[in-house]
Write a protein that holds these residues in place. Structure first.
Motif, mmCIF file in Angstrom:
data_model
loop_
_atom_site.group_PDB
_atom_site.id
_atom_site.type_symbol
_atom_site.label_atom_id
_atom_site.label_comp_id
_atom_site.label_asym_id
_atom_site.label_seq_id
_atom_site.Cartn_x
_atom_site.Cartn_y
_atom_site.Cartn_z
ATOM 1 N N GLU A 105 0.807 -1.220 0.000
ATOM 2 C CA GLU A 105 0.000 0.000 0.000
ATOM 3 C C GLU A 105 0.845 1.277 0.000
ATOM 4 O O GLU A 105 1.744 1.414 0.831
ATOM 5 N N PRO A 106 0.557 2.214 -0.947
ATOM 6 C CA PRO A 106 1.255 3.509 -0.932
ATOM 7 C C PRO A 106 0.721 4.381 0.222
ATOM 8 O O PRO A 106 -0.482 4.366 0.495
ATOM 9 N N LYS A 107 1.619 5.081 0.891
ATOM 10 C CA LYS A 107 1.218 5.886 2.055
ATOM 11 C C LYS A 107 1.467 7.368 1.789
ATOM 12 O O LYS A 107 2.350 7.747 1.040
ATOM 13 N N LYS A 108 0.619 8.181 2.442
ATOM 14 C CA LYS A 108 0.819 9.629 2.458
ATOM 15 C C LYS A 108 0.891 9.971 3.937
ATOM 16 O O LYS A 108 -0.146 10.046 4.592
ATOM 17 N N GLY A 109 2.115 10.072 4.450
ATOM 18 C CA GLY A 109 2.271 10.165 5.905
ATOM 19 C C GLY A 109 1.918 8.812 6.494
ATOM 20 O O GLY A 109 2.451 7.772 6.107
ATOM 21 N N ILE A 110 0.951 8.813 7.422
ATOM 22 C CA ILE A 110 0.523 7.526 8.011
ATOM 23 C C ILE A 110 -0.747 7.015 7.331
ATOM 24 O O ILE A 110 -1.241 5.937 7.652
ATOM 25 N N ASN A 111 -1.306 7.801 6.410
ATOM 26 C CA ASN A 111 -2.566 7.415 5.756
ATOM 27 C C ASN A 111 -2.327 6.716 4.425
ATOM 28 O O ASN A 111 -1.315 6.933 3.754
ATOM 29 N N LEU A 112 -3.305 5.894 4.058
ATOM 30 C CA LEU A 112 -3.273 5.217 2.764
ATOM 31 C C LEU A 112 -3.520 6.241 1.654
ATOM 32 O O LEU A 112 -4.457 7.026 1.713
ATOM 33 N N ASP A 113 -2.650 6.234 0.635
ATOM 34 C CA ASP A 113 -2.789 7.192 -0.477
ATOM 35 C C ASP A 113 -3.556 6.506 -1.625
ATOM 36 O O ASP A 113 -2.970 6.020 -2.583
ATOM 37 N N ILE A 114 -4.892 6.474 -1.493
ATOM 38 C CA ILE A 114 -5.719 5.768 -2.489
ATOM 39 C C ILE A 114 -5.693 6.483 -3.840
ATOM 40 O O ILE A 114 -5.802 5.850 -4.891
ATOM 41 N N ASN A 115 -5.519 7.806 -3.815
ATOM 42 C CA ASN A 115 -5.458 8.550 -5.087
ATOM 43 C C ASN A 115 -4.243 8.142 -5.918
ATOM 44 O O ASN A 115 -4.322 8.018 -7.142
ATOM 45 N N LYS A 116 -3.118 7.904 -5.240
ATOM 46 C CA LYS A 116 -1.916 7.426 -5.944
ATOM 47 C C LYS A 116 -2.180 6.034 -6.534
ATOM 48 O O LYS A 116 -1.789 5.736 -7.670
ATOM 49 N N ALA A 117 -2.872 5.200 -5.756
ATOM 50 C CA ALA A 117 -3.204 3.846 -6.234
ATOM 51 C C ALA A 117 -4.060 3.917 -7.495
ATOM 52 O O ALA A 117 -3.820 3.180 -8.462
ATOM 53 N N ILE A 118 -5.040 4.818 -7.496
ATOM 54 C CA ILE A 118 -5.932 4.975 -8.654
ATOM 55 C C ILE A 118 -5.139 5.477 -9.870
ATOM 56 O O ILE A 118 -5.262 4.949 -10.981
ATOM 57 N N THR A 119 -4.283 6.504 -9.639
ATOM 58 C CA THR A 119 -3.472 7.076 -10.732
ATOM 59 C C THR A 119 -2.516 6.031 -11.310
ATOM 60 O O THR A 119 -2.398 5.884 -12.535
ATOM 61 N N ASP A 120 -1.822 5.288 -10.418
ATOM 62 C CA ASP A 120 -0.851 4.272 -10.867
ATOM 63 C C ASP A 120 -1.552 3.164 -11.655
ATOM 64 O O ASP A 120 -1.042 2.690 -12.679
ATOM 65 N N THR A 121 -2.726 2.745 -11.145
ATOM 66 C CA THR A 121 -3.478 1.679 -11.813
ATOM 67 C C THR A 121 -3.902 2.117 -13.208
ATOM 68 O O THR A 121 -3.793 1.361 -14.179
ATOM 69 N N LYS A 122 -4.379 3.370 -13.294
ATOM 70 C CA LYS A 122 -4.839 3.912 -14.584
ATOM 71 C C LYS A 122 -3.678 3.970 -15.577
ATOM 72 O O LYS A 122 -3.811 3.564 -16.739
ATOM 73 N N ALA A 123 -2.526 4.444 -15.110
ATOM 74 C CA ALA A 123 -1.351 4.579 -15.977
ATOM 75 C C ALA A 123 -0.891 3.215 -16.493
ATOM 76 O O ALA A 123 -0.602 3.041 -17.685
#
Length: 513
Positions: A105-123
């Motif tokens: 899981e990609p993190k943004k600080g201590i939180n899950l960075d779901i937006n990065k997951a969506i962007t990476d998946t799309k790319a």
């Protein structure tokens, strides 16, 4: 050409079975290499060793020339190996993006960075031409799309070597073509691919080389362009295989199954079957052809008592079984080879002898009141294992310990041995090798010739065209046309399956849509 994988002298033993015996296998960079063999030949076992799911008793593995010891899938992934299993490993109520990042899981600080997951998946999806929505829920996707998610998941984790186990077993003809394009694109990007399969037609189209394994032993390695379907079938099975279905003339009897204006909702309460009328008669094989997801599953479940219809009527052998239980359907003379052997066909943690009597377990000679006659049950199961060539150490093992094809043989044996008036065969050869397919086709034709009614539901157009006497094409929950098999072609069926119509000649030489 550089060898990215070398497996030398691999031996893997399970209790009572030598799954792989001194097997050699290698994969060159940028090639599609097929691992071919019958059900239970040891193909998946060999690849599970490479992926770190099993440890070999003997033999060595080299990745890009370096000797490695792969103790678990994480180590395999770190070495650039990804595996897409025959039965997908996806969380069904998660989105594509959520499945992609599980355990990574990609993190943004201590939180899950779901937006990065969506962007990476799309790319990643766009890079390989997958056309997958990162925010789609897995359970709402077709099997073909789910498979793409599994491939993307492996690529997301950096796979350079991809193992695909029976990748076309659950795909429609159109999705198989799509998969072929995807694999060629992956090879262009420098990936190397191992396909575990026994679909000979696809091997000839998709692969560069073929390694054949029979009963755990290496039979040979052959360049695809130097072989043909008949030679591969013979090498795989060890004898000449008749790929053509031998069938006598049809002798029609009375109607066994009559469906009137049947309407059925799917699991989301959306109409899936929209007013189907259909009759199946003694002495015929009626096939339902269609792209997956056009109401076939819900139609079969409504007939088999697994789903209550919204309206309409199902009459089997003169008995109205509309909305009745599956027990009522069996009592009325139904045999049902379910399309999903894990969900509907077997109880995986039960033994083979327990699975072999499901649906008739309360009847003589298997039961006397509340007491089970286990000697009779085990003797009966031994006969099924012998007669249907189920590869298993014995009748005591669990259904989950068998290969997919051998699981299917147990289901088919059980349903045919019920001596049903109507046999529903839904994807009966899904995941089977040519030897087993030849055998199952022969058994289905025997049922037809024994004056039974057979309702075949298959995504394999070759199977439909060779087995059926009549072909009903389903599209968007409706039967759009019924053709005599002798008049049907793959092209005609393809047009109807896509929602088109065939031009029919009418008097005066005019044609109508």
């Amino acid at each position: 050409m550089e060898k990215v994988v070398e497996m030398k002298g691999i031996t893997k033993v399970f209790p009572g079975v030598i799954a792989n015996e001194n097997v050699d296998f290698d994969l060159k960079k940028g090639e599609i290499h097929v691992l071919l063999g019958e059900n239970g030949a040891g193909k998946t076992t060999l690849m599970n060793v490479l992926y770190g799911l099993y440890a070999q008793e003997a033999g060595d593995i080299f990745i890009k020339g370096n000797k490695v010891s792969i103790k678990n899938p994480k180590e395999a992934i770190d070495l650039g190996i990804g595996m897409v299993h025959q039965h997908f490993m996806l969380v069904h109520n998660f989105t594509v993006a959520q499945n992609m990042i599980l355990g990574n899981e990609p993190k943004k600080g201590i939180n899950l960075d779901i937006n990065k997951a969506i962007t990476d998946t799309k790319a990643l999806s766009q890079k390989y031409g997958f056309n997958i929505d990162p925010e789609a829920i897995i359970e709402d996707m077709t099997v073909g799309q789910q498979q793409k998610v599994e491939i993307l998941k492996a690529l997301y984790r950096g796979a350079e070597i991809l193992i695909l186990d029976e990748p076309t077993a659950v795909l429609t003809p159109q999705e198989i073509v799509e998969l072929g394009v995807i694999l060629k694109n992956l090879v262009k990007e420098g990936k190397s691919i191992i396909l575990i399969t026994h679909k000979l037609k696809e091997i000839m189209i998709m692969s560069d080389r073929v390694t054949i394994i029979r009963r755990g032993k290496l039979i040979g390695v052959i360049e695809t362009k130097e072989t043909n379907i008949d030679e591969l079938a013979e090498m795989m099975v060890g004898r000449k295989v008749n790929l053509k279905v031998e069938k006598g003339d049809i002798k029609l009897g009375e109607t066994v199954l009559k469906i009137e204006d049947l309407k059925v909702l799917d699991h989301r309460k959306i109409p899936a079957v929209k007013g189907v009328n259909l009759e199946v008669r003694r002495g015929e094989i009626l096939a339902i052809a269609g792209v997956d997801g056009n109401g076939q599953t819900e139609l079969i479940e409504a007939i088999a008592g697994l789903r209550k219809p919204l309206s309409g009527k199902v009459v089997l052998n003169g008995k109205d079984i509309t909305g009745k239980s599956s027990k009522d359907a069996i009592e009325a003379g139904l045999g049902h080879i379910a399309e999903d052997r894990h969900k509907r066909g077997l109880i995986l943690k039960y033994s083979l002898y327990e699975n072999s009597i499901l649906g008739v377990h309360y009847k003589s000679p298997f039961a006397k009141g509340i007491m089970m006659n286990y000697k009779e049950i085990k003797d009966y199961t031994k006969r099924l294992i012998k007669n249907y060539d189920v590869r298993t150490p014995n009748e005591e093992v669990t259904a989950s310990s068998l290969s997919g094809g051998n699981q299917q043989k147990i289901v088919i044996a059980r349903e045919i041995e019920k001596n049903p008036e109507l046999l529903i065969a839904a994807q009966p050869t899904r995941g089977l090798d040519v030897g087993a397919i030849e055998y199952i086709h022969r058994r289905l034709v025997e049922e037809r010739d024994n004056n039974r009614a057979v309702l075949l539901v298959s995504l394999e157009l070759d199977e439909v065209l060779s087995l059926a006497d009549r072909i009903a094409v389903i599209y968007d929950g409706q039967i759009v046309d019924i053709l005599d098999a002798k008049d049907a072609t793959e092209q005609k069926l393809g047009i109807l399956m896509a929602g088109g119509t065939l031009k029919k000649e009418v008097e005066g030489g005019e044609s109508r849509e």
